[in-house]
Design a protein around this motif. Structure first.
Motif, PDB file in Angstrom:
ATOM      1  N   UNK A  92       0.801  -1.113   0.118  1.00 36.22           N
ATOM      2  CA  UNK A  92       0.051   0.051  -0.100  1.00 36.22           C
ATOM      3  C   UNK A  92       0.945   1.210  -0.029  1.00 36.22           C
ATOM      4  N   UNK A  93       1.968   1.150   0.713  1.00 38.35           N
ATOM      5  CA  UNK A  93       2.821   2.320   0.848  1.00 38.35           C
ATOM      6  C   UNK A  93       3.662   2.723  -0.447  1.00 38.35           C
ATOM      7  N   UNK A  94       4.077   1.476  -1.238  1.00 38.31           N
ATOM      8  CA  UNK A  94       4.530   1.725  -2.477  1.00 38.31           C
ATOM      9  C   UNK A  94       3.855   1.977  -3.596  1.00 38.31           C
ATOM     10  N   UNK A  95       2.541   1.709  -3.478  1.00 37.48           N
ATOM     11  CA  UNK A  95       1.425   1.751  -4.509  1.00 37.48           C
ATOM     12  C   UNK A  95       0.992   3.285  -4.770  1.00 37.48           C
ATOM     13  N   UNK A  96       1.192   3.847  -5.790  1.00 36.67           N
ATOM     14  CA  UNK A  96       0.709   5.348  -5.851  1.00 36.67           C
ATOM     15  C   UNK A  96      -0.749   5.228  -5.635  1.00 36.67           C
ATOM     16  N   UNK A  97      -1.446   6.565  -5.180  1.00 40.11           N
ATOM     17  CA  UNK A  97      -2.839   6.307  -4.975  1.00 40.11           C
ATOM     18  C   UNK A  97      -3.538   6.428  -6.236  1.00 40.11           C
ATOM     19  N   UNK A  98      -3.068   6.860  -7.265  1.00 43.56           N
ATOM     20  CA  UNK A  98      -3.854   6.552  -8.598  1.00 43.56           C
ATOM     21  C   UNK A  98      -4.098   5.334  -8.984  1.00 43.56           C
ATOM     22  N   UNK A  99      -3.219   4.249  -8.888  1.00 43.94           N
ATOM     23  CA  UNK A  99      -3.329   3.034  -9.262  1.00 43.94           C
ATOM     24  C   UNK A  99      -4.365   2.355  -8.897  1.00 43.94           C
ATOM     25  N   UNK A 100      -4.870   2.010  -7.492  1.00 39.55           N
ATOM     26  CA  UNK A 100      -5.824   1.348  -7.246  1.00 39.55           C
ATOM     27  C   UNK A 100      -7.354   1.999  -7.820  1.00 39.55           C
ATOM     28  N   UNK A 101      -7.188   3.465  -8.052  1.00 35.89           N
ATOM     29  CA  UNK A 101      -8.438   4.053  -8.397  1.00 35.89           C
ATOM     30  C   UNK A 101      -8.694   3.510  -9.750  1.00 35.89           C
ATOM     31  N   UNK A 102      -7.570   3.392 -10.513  1.00 38.98           N
ATOM     32  CA  UNK A 102      -7.762   2.953 -12.040  1.00 38.98           C
ATOM     33  C   UNK A 102      -8.086   1.547 -12.076  1.00 38.98           C
ATOM     34  N   UNK A 103      -8.032   0.805 -10.819  1.00 42.26           N
ATOM     35  CA  UNK A 103      -8.133  -0.920 -10.739  1.00 42.26           C
ATOM     36  C   UNK A 103      -9.827  -1.009 -11.387  1.00 42.26           C
ATOM     37  N   UNK A 104     -10.756  -0.168 -10.920  1.00 36.97           N
ATOM     38  CA  UNK A 104     -11.807  -0.191 -11.060  1.00 36.97           C
ATOM     39  C   UNK A 104     -12.476   0.379 -12.157  1.00 36.97           C
ATOM     40  N   UNK A 105     -13.464  -0.112 -13.026  1.00 38.72           N
ATOM     41  CA  UNK A 105     -14.022   0.421 -14.450  1.00 38.72           C
ATOM     42  C   UNK A 105     -14.248   1.915 -14.312  1.00 38.72           C
ATOM     43  N   UNK A 106     -14.930   2.109 -13.185  1.00 39.11           N
ATOM     44  CA  UNK A 106     -15.346   3.459 -13.195  1.00 39.11           C
ATOM     45  C   UNK A 106     -14.468   4.537 -13.195  1.00 39.11           C
ATOM     46  N   UNK A 163     -16.741  19.441 -19.585  1.00 39.49           N
ATOM     47  CA  UNK A 163     -17.347  19.586 -18.205  1.00 39.49           C
ATOM     48  C   UNK A 163     -18.031  18.215 -17.694  1.00 39.49           C
ATOM     49  N   UNK A 164     -18.361  17.444 -18.540  1.00 39.22           N
ATOM     50  CA  UNK A 164     -19.202  16.381 -18.099  1.00 39.22           C
ATOM     51  C   UNK A 164     -17.887  15.362 -17.724  1.00 39.22           C
ATOM     52  N   UNK A 165     -16.713  15.357 -18.483  1.00 41.96           N
ATOM     53  CA  UNK A 165     -15.672  14.767 -18.012  1.00 41.96           C
ATOM     54  C   UNK A 165     -15.007  15.188 -16.427  1.00 41.96           C
ATOM     55  N   UNK A 166     -14.958  16.406 -16.359  1.00 40.55           N
ATOM     56  CA  UNK A 166     -14.379  16.847 -15.406  1.00 40.55           C
ATOM     57  C   UNK A 166     -15.162  16.540 -14.329  1.00 40.55           C
ATOM     58  N   UNK A 167     -16.225  16.699 -14.210  1.00 39.33           N
ATOM     59  CA  UNK A 167     -17.244  16.513 -13.060  1.00 39.33           C
ATOM     60  C   UNK A 167     -17.285  14.920 -12.838  1.00 39.33           C
ATOM     61  N   UNK A 168     -17.278  14.079 -13.652  1.00 43.18           N
ATOM     62  CA  UNK A 168     -17.350  12.715 -13.573  1.00 43.18           C
ATOM     63  C   UNK A 168     -15.923  12.177 -12.856  1.00 43.18           C
ATOM     64  N   UNK A 169     -14.960  12.765 -13.243  1.00 49.51           N
ATOM     65  CA  UNK A 169     -13.688  12.324 -12.570  1.00 49.51           C
ATOM     66  C   UNK A 169     -13.758  12.711 -10.977  1.00 49.51           C
ATOM     67  N   UNK A 170     -14.107  13.876 -10.751  1.00 45.39           N
ATOM     68  CA  UNK A 170     -14.055  14.458  -9.504  1.00 45.39           C
ATOM     69  C   UNK A 170     -15.144  13.507  -8.601  1.00 45.39           C
ATOM     70  N   UNK A 171     -16.272  13.308  -9.315  1.00 45.06           N
ATOM     71  CA  UNK A 171     -17.132  12.253  -8.318  1.00 45.06           C
ATOM     72  C   UNK A 171     -16.431  10.898  -8.236  1.00 45.06           C
ATOM     73  N   UNK A 172     -15.983  10.224  -9.340  1.00 46.09           N
ATOM     74  CA  UNK A 172     -15.295   8.987  -9.005  1.00 46.09           C
ATOM     75  C   UNK A 172     -14.264   8.963  -8.142  1.00 46.09           C
TER      76      UNK A 172
END
Length: 323
Positions: free
Chosen positions: A33-47, A306-315
């Motif tokens: 968990x420490x070695x893993x960048x915070x973005x990688x687990x976020x990208x594992x999910x389809x959303x 606009x849609x992409x920015x809001x969707x990324x923030x929500x996810x």
């Protein structure tokens, strides 16, 4: 009282005491968990993956649009090709995630499932107090929600069939390929409209619950002020203590209800952003469905970003809320 003997030392200097704190190595999961960048687990999910790809795609499309207006050149063809590639990757990624999402939808709409229940008003308190007693939403709302997910499913399948036909992976005629594209954009528009209807119903429910809670808070504060006045003029110590205790109890209840009002305000803010996102998607799909040429590039670019920015923030917020 007996005294302890002094520490033995030949040099007259007190011996050094070894530290008792031991180094505890991190476990394998903690190191990972420490070695893993915070973005990688976020990208594992389809959303999360789709949200990031969509944000990058429409950011590049915005760059393409701005550069094309200022200095059109042949080098922009590569940028447009990259945007098209990201769009194709998003479609294929959505198709891969379709099997798991379809299974979740089946479980969601089973009669014994509580996933499709929306905790609103008193039903929200019942569901939180006893999750084994989910309440059922109104049939119209359930129908709209089901229709929206069905339209999303249709749009994903049709979009990928259109992509495979354009790449000559599937032997479809030009008329059939065109039909797939029309079905995809009409389904996307219908999904956005259904989502707007659900958001509107949710806002009405939140406003109704907020008005009820606010009336309760005002009644509690009125009772609390009455208890303060009575306690100030009471000479009986026992009754005065009871009035003071009642004042504290009413004040705590009022603070709790005000915290609920704050949560409802936050929910209204989230619904506003969701309505904005769905409105941008609906605007984008409207230009696709009607095949409008007036301001087509600018409307699709700005509504897409606009849609992409809001969707990324929500996810992103949803991911970190779970973790």
């Amino acid at each position: 009282m007996a005294t302890l003997p002094p520490l033995a030392s030949t040099s007259g200097v007190l011996p050094t005491v070894a530290p008792v704190t031991k180094f505890v190595p991190a476990s394998a999961s903690e190191r990972e968990l420490l070695l893993q960048p915070p973005l990688l687990p976020f990208l594992y999910g389809p959303t999360g993956r789709d949200a990031l790809l969509r944000l990058v795609q429409y950011s590049l499309r915005l760059v393409f649009y701005l550069r094309k207006r200022r200095n059109p050149s042949s080098s922009l063809v590569r940028l447009l090709a990259l945007v098209s590639l990201l769009s194709a990757i998003r479609r294929l990624s959505a198709l891969v995630a379709l099997s798991s999402s379809t299974l979740q939808l089946i479980k969601r709409y089973l009669p014994t499932s509580s996933k499709h229940s929306r905790n609103k008003g008193k039903a929200r308190e019942v569901a939180m107090a006893d999750p084994s007693r989910p309440w059922q939403p109104l049939p119209l709302e359930l129908f709209i929600d089901f229709s929206r997910n069905l339209l999303d499913f249709t749009a994903t399948v049709s979009d990928n069939l259109y992509l495979f036909a354009r790449l000559r992976v599937l032997p479809f005629s030009d008329a059939t390929t065109r039909l797939f594209d029309r079905v995809a954009v009409v389904s996307a528009l219908g999904s956005a409209l259904a989502g707007l209807m659900l958001v509107h119903n949710a806002e009405l429910d939140v406003w109704a619950e907020g008005r009820t809670i606010r009336k309760g808070v005002l009644a509690l504060e009125e009772r609390m002020e009455k208890a303060v006045v009575e306690a100030a003029g009471e000479e009986n110590d026992e009754r005065k203590k009871r009035l003071e205790d009642e004042e504290k109890r009413l004040g705590e209840r009022a603070r709790t209800e005000r915290r609920r009002l704050k949560r409802l305000r936050d929910e209204l803010t989230e619904l506003w952003w969701e309505r904005t996102r769905l409105g941008a998607e609906g605007l984008f799909s409207t230009w696709d469905v009607l095949e409008l040429n007036l301001g087509s590039e600018s409307v699709r670019t700005w509504s897409g970003i606009v849609s992409a920015g809001i969707m990324f923030s929500q996810s992103w917020q949803e991911y970190y809320g779970r973790h």
